[in-house]
Design an enzyme around this catalytic site. Sequence first.
Site, PDB file in Angstrom:
ATOM      1  N   ASP A 202       2.799  -0.389  -7.780  1.00 16.25           N
ATOM      2  CA  ASP A 202       3.980   0.349  -8.223  1.00 16.25           C
ATOM      3  C   ASP A 202       3.589   1.682  -8.846  1.00 16.25           C
ATOM      4  O   ASP A 202       2.688   1.746  -9.675  1.00 16.25           O
ATOM      5  CB  ASP A 202       4.728  -0.524  -9.249  1.00 16.25           C
ATOM      6  CG  ASP A 202       5.949   0.148  -9.824  1.00 16.25           C
ATOM      7  OD1 ASP A 202       6.942   0.271  -9.093  1.00 16.25           O
ATOM      8  OD2 ASP A 202       5.908   0.538 -10.999  1.00 16.25           O
ATOM      9  N   GLU A 244       3.086   2.479  -3.363  1.00 12.50           N
ATOM     10  CA  GLU A 244       4.406   3.038  -3.616  1.00 12.50           C
ATOM     11  C   GLU A 244       4.214   4.417  -4.236  1.00 12.50           C
ATOM     12  O   GLU A 244       3.949   4.548  -5.430  1.00 12.50           O
ATOM     13  CB  GLU A 244       5.226   2.163  -4.563  1.00 12.50           C
ATOM     14  CG  GLU A 244       6.674   2.647  -4.637  1.00 12.50           C
ATOM     15  CD  GLU A 244       7.284   2.658  -6.035  1.00 12.50           C
ATOM     16  OE1 GLU A 244       8.526   2.723  -6.109  1.00 12.50           O
ATOM     17  OE2 GLU A 244       6.548   2.609  -7.024  1.00 12.50           O
TER      18      GLU A 244
END
Length: 541
Positions: A202, A244
């Site tokens: 993330d 990401e």
Amino acid sequence: MNINPLWYKNAIFYQIYPRSFYDSNGDGYGDFQGIIQKLDYVRNLGTDCIWLMPTYKSPLKDDGYDISDFYGVFEPFGTLDDLKQLFNEIHQRGMRVITDLVLNHCSDQHPWFQSARKDPNSKYRNYFVWSDTDTKYQGTRIIFVDSQESNWTWDEEAGAYYWHRFYPSQPDLNYDNPEVHEEMKNVMRYWLNLGIDGFRADAVPYLFEREGTINENLPETHAYLKEIRKMMDLEFPGTILLCEANQWPRDVREYFGDGDEFQLGFHFPLMPRIFMSIGKQDASSLVQIMQETPEIPENCQWSTFLRNHDELTLEMVSEEDRQWMWAFYAPQKEMRLNLGIRRRLYPLLDNDRKKIGLAFSLIFTLPGSPVLYYGDEIGMGDNINLFDRNGVRTPMQWDDTKNGGFSTADRTYLPAITDEKYGYQNVNVMQQEDDPDSNLNWLRRLIRIRKASEALGEGELEWITTGSEVKVLAYIRRSENDLVYVIHNMSDYPMHFQLDFEPGIYTDLIQPDFTIAGNRDTELDLNPRIFYWLQRKKSIG
């Protein structure tokens, strides 16, 4: 399970939000045992790998991305043994599983931060980024423009400002501290030892801070990411990292390194251009972004997607295109969030199978490993009246009983959708299982066809249509043993299209009764919003 180190290059990923998938014990929360009970459903969709959203212990200020214990699990989901059983059951069905890895920050409730703020001499003080002023790093953008005015927050107990790229409840970790490097590697080792197949990492662009920069994509960040990739390759061969990074393709390209950083990276700029192409009936923006997408190492792959758990981000489009997208797809203010749109796939595309077919065709036939978001396979709707991003995270609709079969509780974590068009009474798995033309079975068929084609999964991409206005989008996918011409009529009108085929007999993989003899100047009459996957069967001598 046979370890093919490149298994991810032609895989279908399925994203599960554990809180809203299936509640096994009637407490209103989805849980690990609930996911286990639905694994056959996930496998039968054609899924190769499950992406499990955060399961860590968390105060839920940001839906589990604010982690208060990197080694613990969120109690309503079950126990660590339940989670280990889930990993095992996934593998027994021939699938893999990746989980979220949050490298950039933790929760302000984490013992590290609590110790850091209370004691300036604590070793954890240096786990975070502190300052006596909030004027450092002025060139850094604010991500949550709707709610944040600064990336610094004053902490009264610490007597200093701390740095956060997301909410104030998520202080950034200090990657200039070598102890943080090792701490996060140990977190990864812990979960990899429990049997997962990798991580969706993330918010990776923001790990380091340097004055005079925008504090994204810094060389130090790439150096650390190479460190963790090397560790995974040596200690856990066959595991993967999915990046990401909501950045331009040229910037995301850096996260592949020389094939020694991430194996997979989300192609964020492609996603809004799919919706623009369908809405404008002109795919020129999609062609342009794909042509600007650089080559990547042989052992790497793009991840393509239509929707996920966040807003449909419009950060990677021009201001003019952003305003167009908002006006066209989010005319009500409640449909908008930050620089994006908080709506699900089917409502965005008017519940129109032809438009939705174009969207799925694009992510299944352009290069990349598709990622599907739970519920999109049955055509779930959204609830724009719920807070923040919760409108696209509502309970999975399994049948037409109470709460859509998600839970027997009187009150669930989020309410199930009940509106006339998308409510669980009319949109659910049970009703669609036995209908060969349902959204569910239609998508299963597309996935099955896509996975059977070597060219669509692994082939090179060759553009046929380009230009300033692309009503008919056509390209070739070519591999050693397979050749497929992919053709989309993006418009609401019939189109006449002339195409130079390599000589051969071509059969549409979607409608096998459609066969043509392809030669130079082959003419096609295309119905509105139709797509063909024309596979060459044999050459003409």
